[in-house]
Design an enzyme around this catalytic site. Structure first.
Site, PDB file in Angstrom:
ATOM      1  N   SER A 142       0.860  -0.987   0.228  1.00 37.98           N
ATOM      2  CA  SER A 142       0.232  -0.052   0.163  1.00 37.98           C
ATOM      3  C   SER A 142       0.639   1.120  -0.582  1.00 37.98           C
ATOM      4  CB  SER A 142      -0.871  -0.453   1.162  1.00 37.98           C
ATOM      5  OG  SER A 142      -1.545   1.373   1.083  1.00 37.98           O
ATOM      6  N   ASP A 275      -9.846  -3.265  -5.846  1.00 35.82           N
ATOM      7  CA  ASP A 275      -8.386  -2.396  -4.812  1.00 35.82           C
ATOM      8  C   ASP A 275      -9.740  -1.242  -4.861  1.00 35.82           C
ATOM      9  OD1 ASP A 275      -6.971  -0.759  -3.287  1.00 35.82           O
ATOM     10  OD2 ASP A 275      -5.309  -2.410  -4.029  1.00 35.82           O
ATOM     11  N   HIS A 304      -7.215  -5.864  -0.758  1.00 35.19           N
ATOM     12  CA  HIS A 304      -5.544  -4.787  -0.642  1.00 35.19           C
ATOM     13  C   HIS A 304      -5.262  -5.412   0.865  1.00 35.19           C
ATOM     14  CE1 HIS A 304      -4.437  -1.099  -0.883  1.00 35.19           C
ATOM     15  NE2 HIS A 304      -3.728  -1.046   0.587  1.00 35.19           N
TER      16      HIS A 304
END
Length: 337
Positions: A142, A275, A304
């Site tokens: 991320s 996502d 995610h």
């Protein structure tokens, strides 16, 4: 014992790290105000996988992922994960000497808990605890993928042999489906989280843990995620996480095309099929920009936030990508001895 949690000193900030690997002896933790310079690796480490988390940056969420990765690489490579500064409250007696700003490479960083501050925090950690001879494999999840690209830019003298970005939020965060929802909340309303977090600080630990278990009921969530969530409920840690998230929405706009192009042969980008932080259109744009890049769209339905339920599954996939590189590095090392 194959792994250990500890707090290390990064420019006065007690920082929690999780280490899997060659642990001949447990280094001294930063308890009782002791800020001794310690090593994160044993002397014979040649290759290191360094995991940079998303937000919240509590490395405990990544324990099953890192454990499976370490074992899948046949325990030949150390795997270390570093929490973000201020996202894990250190134990009592562990002195925090962090100021509102610090210097890195002659540059003053005005806020150690901002996105820029977190990048410099990782730079300082690597400079202090990772020997220069070590071959680095960086894994960013991320916002950790954004930090990974900044590390490649700022640590050009290090031997980074691979950089893997999992569900990378490296561009247009505020414009993403999830970002468009949370950006105004983070900007104008994040202070509303302070009163309930303050109240939770008075709730006994066992009751908080039971409440978290209830929240995760029916899901295959590892106990380490329960403990990490309990750490997140600390008022200071939660505020730092929310503050960083707000900064992400403001700072993460255009992808760093130049850095990606420069390091493209050593990079892997892994996007989710559903996502809401980095949608499929972002994947398609990257494929168009870098048709020869190792840019992959997940076909297995991994979320995610894979660390909650899909950590081992993601680690097995990552190990398949890394194993050939690790084997080559081991062969080179053996022939050079």
């Amino acid at each position: 014992m194959s792994h250990v949690y500890q707090f290390v000193d990064v420019d006065g900030i007690p920082t929690q790290v999780l280490r899997f690997g060659k642990l001949a002896q447990r280094p001294q933790d930063l308890n009782n105000g002791e800020h001794a310079k310690i090593r994160s690796l044993s002397d014979d480490d040649d290759v290191l996988v360094l995991v940079i988390p998303g937000n919240p940056g509590i490395i405990g969420y990544y324990e099953p992922f890192m454990d499976t990765l370490f074992k899948s690489l046949k325990e030949k490579v150390s795997v270390v994960g570093i929490s973000h500064a201020g996202h894990v409250t250190p134990p009592k007696g562990c002195v925090n000497n962090a100021s509102n700003n610090f210097k890195s490479g002659g540059t003053t960083i005005n806020d150690v808990y901002s996105l820029e501050g977190q990048i410099k925090h990782k730079v300082l950690y690597i400079r202090r605890y990772v020997p220069q001879h070590v071959k680095l494999i960086l894994v960013g999840h991320s916002i950790g993928a954004y930090i990974l690209l900044k590390l490649l830019e700022q640590l050009s003298d290090l031997n980074v042999v691979k950089g893997v970005s999992l569900f990378p939020t490296i561009e247009r965060m505020a414009l993403s489906p999830q970002g468009s929802i949370v950006t105004p909340i983070l900007r104008y309303l994040r202070w509303l989280a302070v009163p309930p977090l303050f109240a939770l600080s008075y709730v006994p630990q066992n009751i908080r843990e039971q409440a978290i278990r209830w929240y995760f009921r029916g899901r295959n969530v590892h106990i380490s995620a329960v403990r990490a969530t309990e750490q997140l409920l600390d008022k200071s840690a939660a505020q730092n996480s929310l503050y960083m998230a707000n900064d992400e929405m403001q700072q993460v706009a255009a992808a760093d095309i130049e850095t990606i192009q420069r390091h493209l042969p050593s990079l892997i980008f892994y996007y989710g099929i559903d996502d809401h932080w980095c949608p499929v259109s972002y994947y398609q744009d990257m494929r168009e920009l870098f048709p020869h890049g190792d840019i992959i769209l997940c076909e297995d339905g991994i979320a995610h936030a894979f660390v909650l339920e899909n950590g081992p599954q993601m680690a097995l996939k990552l190990a398949q990508w890394l194993e050939p590189h690790v084997a080559i590095m081991e062969e080179v090392d053996s022939t050079s001895q």
